[in-house]
Design an enzyme around this catalytic site. Structure first.
Site, PDB file in Angstrom:
ATOM      1  CG  ASP A  31     -10.547  -4.275   6.045  1.00 39.00           C
ATOM      2  OD1 ASP A  31      -9.643  -4.372   5.194  1.00 39.00           O
ATOM      3  OD2 ASP A  31     -11.185  -3.226   6.245  1.00 39.00           O
ATOM      4  N   GLY A  67      -0.410   5.634  -4.163  1.00 42.81           N
ATOM      5  CA  GLY A  67       0.577   4.576  -4.402  1.00 42.81           C
ATOM      6  C   GLY A  67       1.857   4.700  -3.608  1.00 42.81           C
ATOM      7  CB  SER A  68       2.926   6.541  -0.554  1.00 45.07           C
ATOM      8  OG  SER A  68       2.046   6.119   0.448  1.00 45.07           O
ATOM      9  CG  ASN A  69       1.475   1.527   1.660  1.00 47.07           C
ATOM     10  OD1 ASN A  69       2.264   1.179   2.533  1.00 47.07           O
ATOM     11  ND2 ASN A  69       0.395   2.260   1.904  1.00 47.07           N
ATOM     12  CG  LEU A  99      -9.916   2.822  -2.354  1.00 47.80           C
ATOM     13  CD1 LEU A  99     -10.361   4.243  -2.632  1.00 47.80           C
ATOM     14  CD2 LEU A  99      -9.768   2.609  -0.850  1.00 47.80           C
ATOM     15  CD  GLU A 135      -0.575   2.602   5.781  1.00 49.67           C
ATOM     16  OE1 GLU A 135      -0.755   2.119   4.654  1.00 49.67           O
ATOM     17  OE2 GLU A 135      -1.276   3.526   6.237  1.00 49.67           O
ATOM     18  CG  ASN A 155      -5.756  -4.758   2.362  1.00 51.51           C
ATOM     19  OD1 ASN A 155      -5.356  -3.909   1.558  1.00 51.51           O
ATOM     20  ND2 ASN A 155      -6.690  -4.491   3.261  1.00 51.51           N
ATOM     21  CG  HIS A 201      -7.178  -1.733   7.532  1.00 46.84           C
ATOM     22  ND1 HIS A 201      -8.152  -1.339   6.624  1.00 46.84           N
ATOM     23  CD2 HIS A 201      -7.580  -1.287   8.747  1.00 46.84           C
ATOM     24  CE1 HIS A 201      -9.104  -0.689   7.273  1.00 46.84           C
ATOM     25  NE2 HIS A 201      -8.780  -0.646   8.555  1.00 46.84           N
TER      26      HIS A 201
HETATM   27  C1  GRF Z   1      -2.955   3.603   3.091  1.00 47.19           C
HETATM   28  O1  GRF Z   1      -3.246   4.207   4.322  1.00 47.19           O
HETATM   29  C2  GRF Z   1      -3.401   2.162   3.099  1.00 47.19           C
HETATM   30  O2  GRF Z   1      -3.243   1.534   4.329  1.00 47.19           O
HETATM   31  C3  GRF Z   1      -4.867   2.297   2.812  1.00 47.19           C
HETATM   32  O3  GRF Z   1      -4.939   3.330   1.854  1.00 47.19           O
HETATM   33  C4  GRF Z   1      -3.796   4.192   1.971  1.00 47.19           C
HETATM   34  C5  GRF Z   1      -3.114   4.160   0.637  1.00 47.19           C
HETATM   35  O4  GRF Z   1      -2.031   4.977   0.541  1.00 47.19           O
HETATM   36  N1  GRF Z   1      -5.433   1.030   2.460  1.00 47.19           N
HETATM   37  P1  GRF Z   1      -1.097   4.889  -0.749  1.00 47.19           P
HETATM   38  O5  GRF Z   1      -1.976   4.886  -1.980  1.00 47.19           O
HETATM   39  O6  GRF Z   1      -0.279   3.632  -0.652  1.00 47.19           O
HETATM   40  O7  GRF Z   1      -0.258   6.129  -0.684  1.00 47.19           O
END
Ligand code: GRF
Length: 209
Positions: A149, A11-13, A89, A178, A106, A108
């Site tokens: 995608d 969940g870092s994004n 996922l 990202e 999304n 990627h």
């Molecule tokens: C990221 O590289 C994102 O692009 C991909 O999965 C990873 C998830 O990272 N779809 P996080 O869970 O947001 O840390």
């Protein structure tokens, strides 16, 4: 913009989106976080920030559309106007994609259409890029359509592959980008500056105030 984040992993994004909102860089609210995995780090982050969260798995449902109906019920309950997949996922059921057409994105970790599609997720994307010997990879934020995608590309940013890179080093360099690119893309939606015509996305100039 009332964002629902779907996340399966750390969940870092998701965190980068929350931080951008807190800094005032993104005028939006995360109204819920939905995960398919009870142990997902994203859920802990939601807990810490008091974001309502839910665990919902396709395996608890008879078919994808039933799974989609459960997702839609949660999205409606939180009055979500936008869905941001952030390391999610699972394939998003068609009834959810249709209900949020043009309002579901999304992120990627490659320059799509390279290294995308079924089976290309997480470290596999970076393994494939290293194995192929590309000099540049990158990040793509795209709209989601029913095919994995495949939807219209909103923003892309290249990232170099450097001598001596392994999956971990490359993934870390890509992830850093990202964390910048996803909030930037969401801001464009929040400011209603994204115009979609088939596969072409046009970014409009900021509205004069
Ligand atoms: C990221 O590289 C994102 O692009 C991909 O999965 C990873 C998830 O990272 N779809 P996080 O869970 O947001 O840390």
């Amino acid at each position: 913009m009332r964002i629902a984040v779907f996340a399966s992993g750390g969940g870092s994004n998701f965190q980068a989106i929350l931080d951008a909102i807190e800094r005032g860089d993104l005028s939006a609210e995360v109204v819920t976080c939905i995960s398919d995995r009870p142990g997902a780090g994203a859920l802990e982050r939601a807990e810490r920030r008091d974001v309502p969260h839910h665990i919902l798995s396709p395996s608890d449902h008879d078919d994808p559309l039933a799974f989609g109906r459960s997702l839609l019920e949660i999205l409606q309950r939180h009055e979500a106007t936008f869905v941001a997949l952030a390391g999610y996922l699972r394939h998003v059921p068609e009834n959810v994609v249709n209900a949020y057409t043009g309002r579901i994105t999304n992120i990627h970790p490659s320059l799509l259409p390279a290294f995308g599609g079924p089976g290309f997720y997480g470290r596999r994307v970076h393994e494939a890029a290293l194995e192929r010997g590309v000099r540049w990879t990158g990040v793509t934020v795209h709209l989601v359509d029913p095919v994995y995608d495949n939807g219209p590309i909103v923003l892309q940013e290249p990232v170099p592959v450097l001598p001596g890179d392994d999956v971990e080093r490359l993934a870390a360099r890509v992830l850093e980008v990202e964390h910048e690119l996803y909030p930037t893309a969401l801001r464009l939606f929040a400011e209603e500056r994204v115009e979609v015509d088939g596969r072409q996305v046009r970014i409009l100039d900021p509205h004069p105030n």
